[in-house]
Design a protein around this motif. Structure first.
Motif, mmCIF file in Angstrom:
data_model
loop_
_atom_site.group_PDB
_atom_site.id
_atom_site.type_symbol
_atom_site.label_atom_id
_atom_site.label_comp_id
_atom_site.label_asym_id
_atom_site.label_seq_id
_atom_site.Cartn_x
_atom_site.Cartn_y
_atom_site.Cartn_z
ATOM 1 N N PRO A 40 0.840 -1.196 0.000
ATOM 2 C CA PRO A 40 0.000 0.000 0.000
ATOM 3 C C PRO A 40 0.875 1.247 0.000
ATOM 4 O O PRO A 40 2.058 1.196 0.349
ATOM 5 C CB PRO A 40 -0.799 -0.112 1.298
ATOM 6 N N ARG A 73 -5.023 0.642 -3.252
ATOM 7 C CA ARG A 73 -4.622 0.804 -1.847
ATOM 8 C C ARG A 73 -3.708 2.011 -1.682
ATOM 9 O O ARG A 73 -2.596 1.913 -1.160
ATOM 10 C CB ARG A 73 -3.939 -0.467 -1.349
ATOM 11 N N LEU A 98 -5.450 0.673 4.954
ATOM 12 C CA LEU A 98 -4.915 0.221 3.671
ATOM 13 C C LEU A 98 -4.551 -1.256 3.660
ATOM 14 O O LEU A 98 -4.070 -1.776 2.654
ATOM 15 C CB LEU A 98 -3.684 1.044 3.306
#
Length: 253
Positions: free
Chosen positions: A50, A108, A243
């Motif tokens: 992420p 993400r 995330l």
């Protein structure tokens, strides 16, 4: 050396010690108005992760992001600190560029913004997986979101000090209530802090007068080490959860 090249070089030097084991590198997505620095956490080769885009306050990067970069990298997140004047537009460019990066997990990418950058994080269009807005200027922001028809569907964290005239409790609570209609939104106060508590103190400088996030004059800002430590830990933990691929981000608390 061009203005963008100079910004990249300065940013790279400023972030050289950001990530413990990470690899800071210049970032320029082909747009001359946007530059920045990527800080990568230690991760196995080829592993996707992420990412968080950090948007500066009105006067640009000032060292405020450094502690957050360290904490976010430690949580396994790639971080891009953006250097740009038009931060809302820069957010869109940065997110689009990162979405094409093979090191970043698709879908993400979160935004973290300080002051005017926090305002931009809330006004930026989707797709954004999570938004952390620090003292974005809650007064009038709900109306501005409505005017721009910004429909936020991703989790939001709003942090402000309990002594911040630009982010009074009532206005921030109303803003979060409005956001919570469509998304998981939460608010936290930093006790005893005013505006920009995490802006590093510059020696004997003392309190500074910074542009208000809504552009309506100036506001007093003073560094609060305890407030900074609290907010860095809160933001890093919250963003890592939001995330994470392990579960539904809309259910993050």
């Amino acid at each position: 050396m061009s203005g963008v090249a100079a910004a990249i070089a300065a940013a790279a030097g400023a972030t050289a010690a950001h990530a413990d084991g990470g690899r800071p590198e210049p970032f320029q997505p082909g747009n001359p108005a946007v530059a920045g620095v990527l800080s990568l956490p230690s991760a196995p080769a080829g592993e996707r992760m992420p990412a968080v885009v950090i948007l500066p306050d009105a006067l640009g990067p000032d060292g405020r992001a450094d502690a957050y970069v360290l904490a976010l990298n430690a949580a396994g997140l790639l971080v891009l600190e953006v250097h740009a004047e038009a931060v809302t537009e820069a957010a869109a460019v940065a997110v689009q560029a990162l979405a094409r990066d093979p090191r970043v997990l698709p879908g993400r990418i979160g935004l973290l913004g300080f002051g005017a950058g926090g305002r931009a994080a809330l006004l930026a269009g989707d797709p954004i997986a999570a938004r952390a807005a620090l003292y974005p200027g809650c007064i009038g922001l709900e109306a501005e979101l409505a005017r721009q028809e910004a429909a936020i569907a991703s989790p939001v964290l709003l942090l402000h000090g309990d002594r911040d005239a630009a982010n009074p409790r009532a206005a921030c609570a109303e803003l979060v209530s409005a956001l919570a209609i469509r998304a998981r939104a939460e608010r936290a106060e930093i006790a005893g802090a005013g505006y920009a508590w995490d802006r590093p103190g510059l020696g004997p400088e003392g309190p500074a007068l910074l542009p208000r996030p809504d552009g309506a004059g100036r506001i007093r800002a003073a560094h609060d080490p305890r407030g900074q430590e609290d907010s860095v830990a809160r933001v890093a933990a919250w963003m890592a959860r939001a995330l994470s691929t392990a579960g539904d981000a809309s259910r993050v608390r």
